[in-house]
Design an enzyme around this catalytic site. Sequence first.
Site, PDB file in Angstrom:
ATOM      1  N   LEU A   1      12.210   1.870  15.092  1.00  0.00           N
ATOM      2  CA  LEU A   1      10.792   1.513  15.055  1.00  0.00           C
ATOM      3  C   LEU A   1      10.407   0.622  16.227  1.00  0.00           C
ATOM      4  O   LEU A   1       9.251   0.232  16.347  1.00  0.00           O
ATOM      5  CB  LEU A   1      10.459   0.796  13.741  1.00  0.00           C
ATOM      6  CG  LEU A   1      10.899   1.492  12.445  1.00  0.00           C
ATOM      7  CD1 LEU A   1      10.584   0.612  11.243  1.00  0.00           C
ATOM      8  CD2 LEU A   1      10.228   2.855  12.306  1.00  0.00           C
TER       9      LEU A   1
ATOM     10  N   TYR B   1       1.024   4.766  27.284  1.00  0.00           N
ATOM     11  CA  TYR B   1       1.786   4.594  26.040  1.00  0.00           C
ATOM     12  C   TYR B   1       2.274   5.949  25.531  1.00  0.00           C
ATOM     13  O   TYR B   1       3.448   6.119  25.169  1.00  0.00           O
ATOM     14  CB  TYR B   1       0.903   3.917  24.988  1.00  0.00           C
ATOM     15  CG  TYR B   1       1.522   3.803  23.613  1.00  0.00           C
ATOM     16  CD1 TYR B   1       2.593   2.939  23.382  1.00  0.00           C
ATOM     17  CD2 TYR B   1       1.017   4.531  22.539  1.00  0.00           C
ATOM     18  CE1 TYR B   1       3.158   2.819  22.120  1.00  0.00           C
ATOM     19  CE2 TYR B   1       1.570   4.419  21.270  1.00  0.00           C
ATOM     20  CZ  TYR B   1       2.641   3.564  21.069  1.00  0.00           C
ATOM     21  OH  TYR B   1       3.191   3.449  19.820  1.00  0.00           O
TER      22      TYR B   1
ATOM     23  N   LYS C   1       6.168   7.379  24.976  1.00  0.00           N
ATOM     24  CA  LYS C   1       6.634   7.890  23.691  1.00  0.00           C
ATOM     25  C   LYS C   1       7.136   9.331  23.830  1.00  0.00           C
ATOM     26  O   LYS C   1       8.136   9.711  23.209  1.00  0.00           O
ATOM     27  CB  LYS C   1       5.506   7.810  22.655  1.00  0.00           C
ATOM     28  CG  LYS C   1       5.264   6.418  22.103  1.00  0.00           C
ATOM     29  CD  LYS C   1       6.478   5.925  21.339  1.00  0.00           C
ATOM     30  CE  LYS C   1       6.202   4.617  20.613  1.00  0.00           C
ATOM     31  NZ  LYS C   1       7.389   4.134  19.853  1.00  0.00           N
TER      32      LYS C   1
ATOM     33  N   ASN D   1      -2.884   6.627  13.471  1.00  0.00           N
ATOM     34  CA  ASN D   1      -3.232   5.212  13.285  1.00  0.00           C
ATOM     35  C   ASN D   1      -2.721   4.738  11.931  1.00  0.00           C
ATOM     36  O   ASN D   1      -2.908   5.413  10.910  1.00  0.00           O
ATOM     37  CB  ASN D   1      -4.750   5.031  13.344  1.00  0.00           C
ATOM     38  CG  ASN D   1      -5.313   5.395  14.700  1.00  0.00           C
ATOM     39  OD1 ASN D   1      -5.244   4.617  15.635  1.00  0.00           O
ATOM     40  ND2 ASN D   1      -5.863   6.598  14.820  1.00  0.00           N
TER      41      ASN D   1
ATOM     42  N   PRO E   1     -16.750 -22.457 -33.127  1.00  0.00           N
ATOM     43  CA  PRO E   1     -16.285 -22.449 -34.522  1.00  0.00           C
ATOM     44  C   PRO E   1     -17.407 -22.140 -35.507  1.00  0.00           C
ATOM     45  O   PRO E   1     -18.504 -22.699 -35.420  1.00  0.00           O
ATOM     46  CB  PRO E   1     -15.738 -23.861 -34.711  1.00  0.00           C
ATOM     47  CG  PRO E   1     -15.280 -24.273 -33.345  1.00  0.00           C
ATOM     48  CD  PRO E   1     -16.286 -23.669 -32.412  1.00  0.00           C
ATOM     49  N   GLY E   2     -17.134 -21.196 -36.423  1.00  0.00           N
ATOM     50  CA  GLY E   2     -18.069 -20.856 -37.481  1.00  0.00           C
ATOM     51  C   GLY E   2     -19.233 -19.973 -37.069  1.00  0.00           C
ATOM     52  O   GLY E   2     -20.069 -19.610 -37.904  1.00  0.00           O
TER      53      GLY E   2
END
Length: 402
Positions: free
Chosen positions: A64, A119, A123, A148, A300-301
């Site tokens: 890589l 580039y 490659k 990409n 509560p209640g």
Amino acid sequence: MNILVTGSNGFVGRNLVHNLEEIRDGKNRTRPDISIGEIMTYDIGSTQDELEYACKRADFVFNLAGVNRPKDPAEFQTGNTGFAKTLLDTLERSGNHCPVMLSSSSQATLTGRFAGSEYGKSKLAAEELFFEYGSRTGVKVLVYRFPNLFGKWCRPHYNSAVATFCNAIANDEEYTVNDPSTDLELLYIDDLVEEMFDALEGKEHRTEDGKYCYVPTTYHVTLGEIVNLLKQFEDMPKSLFMPEIPDGSFAKKLYSTYLSYLPESKMVYSFKSNIDERGNFTELIRTHKCGQFSINVANPGITRGLHWHNSKWEIFIVVAGHGLIRQRRIGIDPDTGKEYPIIEFEVSGEDMKAVQMLPGYTHSITNLSDTDNLVTVMWANEMFDKDHPDTFHEPVDIKGDL
């Protein structure tokens, strides 16, 4: 199986190494046919001795390593073609005939907007070295031309427009979209890693002529579409609208990527609660097609609800406290001439159950505790619409509710 990963500190390398470690350590058990021993890494700062050692021991090599944005274009040849030759020469001197993978690029086609790319030329030259090496030695060579890439840990302002936009929008930075119609072919990092696992199992995907390998899942998306999605993600904490993110979709993978760029200040956000003497009701998440999630806290209640809906239905899940859910079909039973019977469900956070509130049934939830709050997670199949609320007051017990 001992594995060498060159370029291990890069975007792809870090993701691959961490996921290889999960398999090695038994945390990822989805690949039972892969048994990993030593994971050897090589990057800038590593020595030739370290490369010699790794090339002697490796059973599979992921190359890589590469240069993307050098100050001097000549570095493309040194970092991409030059290192490819160094790696292959070292493997050959070691007498190691293990499979070797090359991370190349779609720019190596040197066509369209990639024509003349330095580039891409470097490659392509590396590819030719790999193919020649495989032909001469009989070694299995796997050359991937990646489009990409995007995903967590990708470096913004470097070689990924997606990373740049994610980082800018997540961190409230300025950004520019020169041409929203620009189409990109995008590959998600997790899909790439899965293909690398396929390669380890000898199940790599190859083109029809068998020359190149490829990752089967990519996406064609315009820059405008990417930015529009990112704006929806950014707005979610304010609007509470969760965008559609179907399994396997680009949107789902982009959302995961966007979140990885959030600063600490945006990792948490507040809700608007509707508080009164009964307790509070807070919307958590809204969706365009699958309703909304809310939290209801009853003091509560206290009894809450006492209404029915024509079409809306809900699911109540008590996660804390002790309560009673009651439902009654509205109207008169023609067979008995009386009101329909009341159906009761005693619920508590210690034994969580999902109770469905049916259309046409008036319903209520009562906190049975004198001291503790009753906390209920609620899902409704549609968002509340103040102009069409589909909510009508009706006691559950005709004789009188609390």
